[in-house]
Design an enzyme around this catalytic site. Structure first.
Site, PDB file in Angstrom:
ATOM      1  N   LYS A  36       0.752  -1.128   0.536  1.00 13.07           N
ATOM      2  CA  LYS A  36       0.400   0.068  -0.092  1.00 13.07           C
ATOM      3  C   LYS A  36       0.002   1.578   0.016  1.00 13.07           C
ATOM      4  O   LYS A  36       0.829   2.487  -0.830  1.00 13.07           O
ATOM      5  CB  LYS A  36      -0.561   0.337   0.984  1.00 13.07           C
ATOM      6  CG  LYS A  36      -1.368   1.647   1.802  1.00 13.07           C
ATOM      7  CD  LYS A  36      -2.534   1.361   2.950  1.00 13.07           C
ATOM      8  CE  LYS A  36      -1.931   1.949   4.288  1.00 13.07           C
ATOM      9  NZ  LYS A  36      -1.682   3.118   4.001  1.00 13.07           N
ATOM     10  N   ASN A  37       2.437   0.790   0.572  1.00  8.33           N
ATOM     11  CA  ASN A  37       2.734   3.033   1.161  1.00  8.33           C
ATOM     12  C   ASN A  37       2.846   3.270   0.019  1.00  8.33           C
ATOM     13  O   ASN A  37       4.200   4.234  -0.355  1.00  8.33           O
ATOM     14  CB  ASN A  37       3.545   2.300   3.023  1.00  8.33           C
ATOM     15  CG  ASN A  37       2.229   2.890   3.787  1.00  8.33           C
ATOM     16  OD1 ASN A  37       1.309   3.193   3.663  1.00  8.33           O
ATOM     17  ND2 ASN A  37       2.733   2.654   4.855  1.00  8.33           N
TER      18      ASN A  37
ATOM     19  N   ARG B 131      -0.220  14.708  12.638  1.00  9.32           N
ATOM     20  CA  ARG B 131       1.353  14.352  11.414  1.00  9.32           C
ATOM     21  C   ARG B 131       1.278  15.838  10.552  1.00  9.32           C
ATOM     22  O   ARG B 131       1.298  15.994   9.533  1.00  9.32           O
ATOM     23  CB  ARG B 131       0.386  13.183  10.599  1.00  9.32           C
ATOM     24  CG  ARG B 131       0.449  11.968  11.461  1.00  9.32           C
ATOM     25  CD  ARG B 131      -0.751  10.962  10.545  1.00  9.32           C
ATOM     26  NE  ARG B 131       0.057  10.230  10.303  1.00  9.32           N
ATOM     27  CZ  ARG B 131       0.045   8.906   8.983  1.00  9.32           C
ATOM     28  NH1 ARG B 131      -1.853   8.844   8.663  1.00  9.32           N
ATOM     29  NH2 ARG B 131       0.480   8.386   7.961  1.00  9.32           N
TER      30      ARG B 131
ATOM     31  N   ASP C 244       3.385   0.542  12.238  1.00 12.02           N
ATOM     32  CA  ASP C 244       2.273   0.152  11.420  1.00 12.02           C
ATOM     33  C   ASP C 244       2.372  -1.537  12.402  1.00 12.02           C
ATOM     34  O   ASP C 244       0.660  -1.599  11.255  1.00 12.02           O
ATOM     35  CB  ASP C 244       2.467   0.145  10.292  1.00 12.02           C
ATOM     36  CG  ASP C 244       2.433   1.910  10.077  1.00 12.02           C
ATOM     37  OD1 ASP C 244       2.623   2.650  10.154  1.00 12.02           O
ATOM     38  OD2 ASP C 244       2.753   1.046   8.309  1.00 12.02           O
TER      39      ASP C 244
HETATM   40  N1  EPU Z   1       7.519  14.024  11.237  1.00  8.95           N
HETATM   41  C1  EPU Z   1       7.778  15.465  11.219  1.00  8.95           C
HETATM   42  N2  EPU Z   1       7.250  15.933  10.027  1.00  8.95           N
HETATM   43  C2  EPU Z   1       7.230  15.981   8.650  1.00  8.95           C
HETATM   44  C3  EPU Z   1       6.388  14.373   9.266  1.00  8.95           C
HETATM   45  C4  EPU Z   1       6.876  14.241   9.515  1.00  8.95           C
HETATM   46  O1  EPU Z   1       7.733  15.483  12.629  1.00  8.95           O
HETATM   47  O2  EPU Z   1       7.027  16.897   7.757  1.00  8.95           O
HETATM   48  C5  EPU Z   1       7.371  12.841  11.636  1.00  8.95           C
HETATM   49  C6  EPU Z   1       6.090  12.398  12.533  1.00  8.95           C
HETATM   50  O3  EPU Z   1       5.038  13.290  13.451  1.00  8.95           O
HETATM   51  C7  EPU Z   1       6.000  11.295  12.847  1.00  8.95           C
HETATM   52  C8  EPU Z   1       7.293  10.772  11.983  1.00  8.95           C
HETATM   53  O4  EPU Z   1       7.657  12.360  11.869  1.00  8.95           O
HETATM   54  O5  EPU Z   1       6.322  10.845  14.034  1.00  8.95           O
HETATM   55  C9  EPU Z   1       7.752   9.514  10.732  1.00  8.95           C
HETATM   56  O6  EPU Z   1       6.137  10.386  10.219  1.00  8.95           O
HETATM   57  P1  EPU Z   1       6.529   9.979   8.197  1.00  8.95           P
HETATM   58  O7  EPU Z   1       6.489  11.185   7.588  1.00  8.95           O
HETATM   59  O8  EPU Z   1       7.272   8.407   7.851  1.00  8.95           O
HETATM   60  O9  EPU Z   1       5.440   9.761   7.832  1.00  8.95           O
HETATM   61  P2  EPU Z   1       4.374   9.390   7.204  1.00  8.95           P
HETATM   62  O10 EPU Z   1       5.275   9.548   5.887  1.00  8.95           O
HETATM   63  O11 EPU Z   1       3.000  10.328   7.611  1.00  8.95           O
HETATM   64  C10 EPU Z   1       4.263   6.700   6.454  1.00  8.95           C
HETATM   65  C11 EPU Z   1       3.030   5.784   6.436  1.00  8.95           C
HETATM   66  C12 EPU Z   1       2.595   5.915   7.836  1.00  8.95           C
HETATM   67  C13 EPU Z   1       3.888   4.893   9.055  1.00  8.95           C
HETATM   68  C14 EPU Z   1       4.607   5.870   8.614  1.00  8.95           C
HETATM   69  C15 EPU Z   1       5.860   5.087   9.127  1.00  8.95           C
HETATM   70  C16 EPU Z   1       2.742   6.208   3.766  1.00  8.95           C
HETATM   71  C17 EPU Z   1       0.705   6.792   3.115  1.00  8.95           C
HETATM   72  N3  EPU Z   1       2.687   6.292   5.345  1.00  8.95           N
HETATM   73  O12 EPU Z   1       3.182   8.192   6.384  1.00  8.95           O
HETATM   74  O13 EPU Z   1       1.345   4.311   7.160  1.00  8.95           O
HETATM   75  O14 EPU Z   1       3.042   4.879   9.456  1.00  8.95           O
HETATM   76  O15 EPU Z   1       5.097   5.950   7.244  1.00  8.95           O
HETATM   77  O16 EPU Z   1       6.364   4.574   9.027  1.00  8.95           O
HETATM   78  O17 EPU Z   1       2.949   5.847   3.573  1.00  8.95           O
HETATM   79  C18 EPU Z   1      -0.465   2.758   7.784  1.00  8.95           C
HETATM   80  O18 EPU Z   1      -0.637   2.494   6.456  1.00  8.95           O
HETATM   81  O19 EPU Z   1      -0.918   2.485   8.523  1.00  8.95           O
HETATM   82  C19 EPU Z   1       0.713   4.236   7.685  1.00  8.95           C
HETATM   83  C20 EPU Z   1      -0.017   4.767   8.322  1.00  8.95           C
END
Ligand code: EPU
Length: 419
Positions: A22-23, A123, A306
């Site tokens: 998915k991701n 987020r 996750d």
């Molecule tokens: N963060 C920041 N600033 C940013 C971006 C992130 O502070 O600009 C923080 C977040 O708050 C978090 C950490 O950094 O504490 C990691 O966040 P990340 O950006 O890696 O997460 P994401 O890209 O929003 C993806 C997945 C999530 C998964 C996370 C961590 C996708 C679409 N989503 O989210 O997947 O939990 O990486 O691996 O790829 C799920 O599949 O259920 C899901 C939520």
């Protein structure tokens, strides 16, 4: 509206095949927008709601998307002229933030709906914005719309203050046609980051170092269509691995990349499972009550956030006390109240869940508050004595393909009922 009813207490045995990740998929589809000519064919996409939503958005932008089979689509982005991703569908999924990087990379401008909060906690996207600004873009947020504009995108060095999957991928998308070299330091190393880099390179980009914490992107003039196959879903695979322990079962999980599953295998082995890795399979067996462990979620190659929720479910009936620390999302313990309805003994203190394993969980009516909370409740339902009814399963359909069919094929009794 639909719900699941699961009859618990059945041992799961057999082979289950894992769908595309998915991701990765929700980033590969926006990445295809960057093709200046030719058609992208994406294979091994999971048949899930999030993929349908992002395909719909690409169509609304003017892209021609054809479904070529259960898991393959072709994307012709030659007619995309709009850089405004302000449709209602964009609000439905957080990963639509990848449209920002992709449209910025294609047009030097993008306007999109500011990605909303989420029921797993705050987020932010400050690191995405920091990356776009470093490439020379101006960013403004007005009336819920984020506007990113650059006269020209120029490569730069970007250090991420937090390891972010979304920011790493978004910067790669925006930078692959920028002038000169971009360096992302403290980049995320998740398998889907590597998958997106491989796809962009197949389109003609020049990205090196994906999978390490320094990624170097040399801007190229144009990108072209190609055929590419999505990696298998690490989290779906992990969910079935956990189900093997939960049901004292014997499950072979096929179409996986075992190295992506090492942190999960290691923790499950600590709990008493036998793990056998094949070339693209992993067999997980457990014939006794799993033992308690301590667990902390971390960026890859650490234990994925996750899978924290499904792990909490299985640990709730393990032998002894477990401490699970969630280091990514402060709101990712919403499933705990639901597990308590089933008899679990869990106390949440800040970012930690203290779990005293009970002898058995009992079936109850519970609600999926988010995608992986839903997966946790399925695991709990499979373990429990009696029937478990899971409401709000739309969250689960966002990210798991035909989940009841897959579980039923290995011996579960899980029904989808229209309400
Ligand atoms: N963060 C920041 N600033 C940013 C971006 C992130 O502070 O600009 C923080 C977040 O708050 C978090 C950490 O950094 O504490 C990691 O966040 P990340 O950006 O890696 O997460 P994401 O890209 O929003 C993806 C997945 C999530 C998964 C996370 C961590 C996708 C679409 N989503 O989210 O997947 O939990 O990486 O691996 O790829 C799920 O599949 O259920 C899901 C939520």
């Amino acid at each position: 509206m639909e719900k699941f009813i699961i009859e618990g207490g059945r041992k799961l045995e057999g082979t289950v095949s894992i769908s595309g990740a998915k991701n990765a998929a929700v980033a590969l589809i926006p990445a295809a927008i960057l093709a200046d000519d030719g058609i992208c064919v994406l294979e091994n996409l999971p048949n899930i709601e999030d993929v349908k939503v992002i395909i719909n958005i690409v169509r609304q932008l003017g892209g021609k998307v054809e479904i070529l089979g259960n898991d393959t689509v072709s994307i012709d982005s030659n007619n995309i002229t709009s850089y405004k991703a302000t449709y209602n569908d964009v609000k439905k999924m957080r990963a639509s933030y990848y449209l920002l990087g992709a449209l910025l990379g294609k047009f030097n401008h993008v306007e999109g709906i500011y990605p909303g909060g989420c029921n797993i906690g705050d987020r932010p996207i400050d690191q995405h914005i920091k990356g776009f600004q470093a490439l020379g873009a101006k960013v403004s947020i007005e009336h819920g719309i984020i506007k990113v504009h650059a006269d020209r995108l120029v490569g730069n060095s970007i250090y991420l203050d937090v390891v972010s999957v979304g920011a790493t991928i978004n910067i790669m998308l925006a930078a692959c046609r920028a002038e000169g070299q971009t360096t992302i330091e403290n980049a995320a190393k998740e398998p889907h980051v590597v998958d997106v880099a491989n796809f962009l390179n197949s389109m003609g980009a020049n990205i090196r170092g994906a999978g390490t914490d320094v990624i170097r992107i040399k801007g190229v003039k144009s990108l072209k269509g190609c055929t590419y196959s999505t990696i298998p879903d690490q989290i779906e695979a992990g969910t079935f691995m956990i189900a093997a322990l939960a049901t004292r079962g014997d499950i072979t999980i096929s179409n996986v990349i075992p190295t992506h599953l090492e942190s999960i295998s290691a923790k499950l082995a600590e709990m008493g499972a036998d793990i056998d890795e094949g070339l693209d399979t992993i067999r997980v067996r457990c014939d006794r009550r799993p033992c308690a462990i301590n667990l902390k979620t971390l960026p890859y190659p650490g234990f994925p956030t996750d899978l924290q929720q499904p792990m909490t479910a299985v640990l709730s009936a393990a032998d002894g006390r477990s401490i699970v620390t969630e280091s990514m999302y402060e709101g990712r313990f919403k499933h705990v109240d639901e597990l308590k309805r089933m008899g679990a003994n869990i106390k949440v203190e800040g970012r930690a869940a203290i779990i005293d394993g009970v002898n058995k969980l009992t079936g109850a009516q519970v609600t999926a508050t988010d995608l992986r909370a839903g997966a946790a409740l399925i695991i709990a339902g499979l373990m429990a004595v009696g029937n478990t009814e899971i409401l709000e399963i739309g969250h689960i359909d966002r990210g798991y393909e035909a989940i009841e069919d897959k579980f039923n094929s290995i011996g579960a009794n899980m029904r989808r009922i229209r309400i």
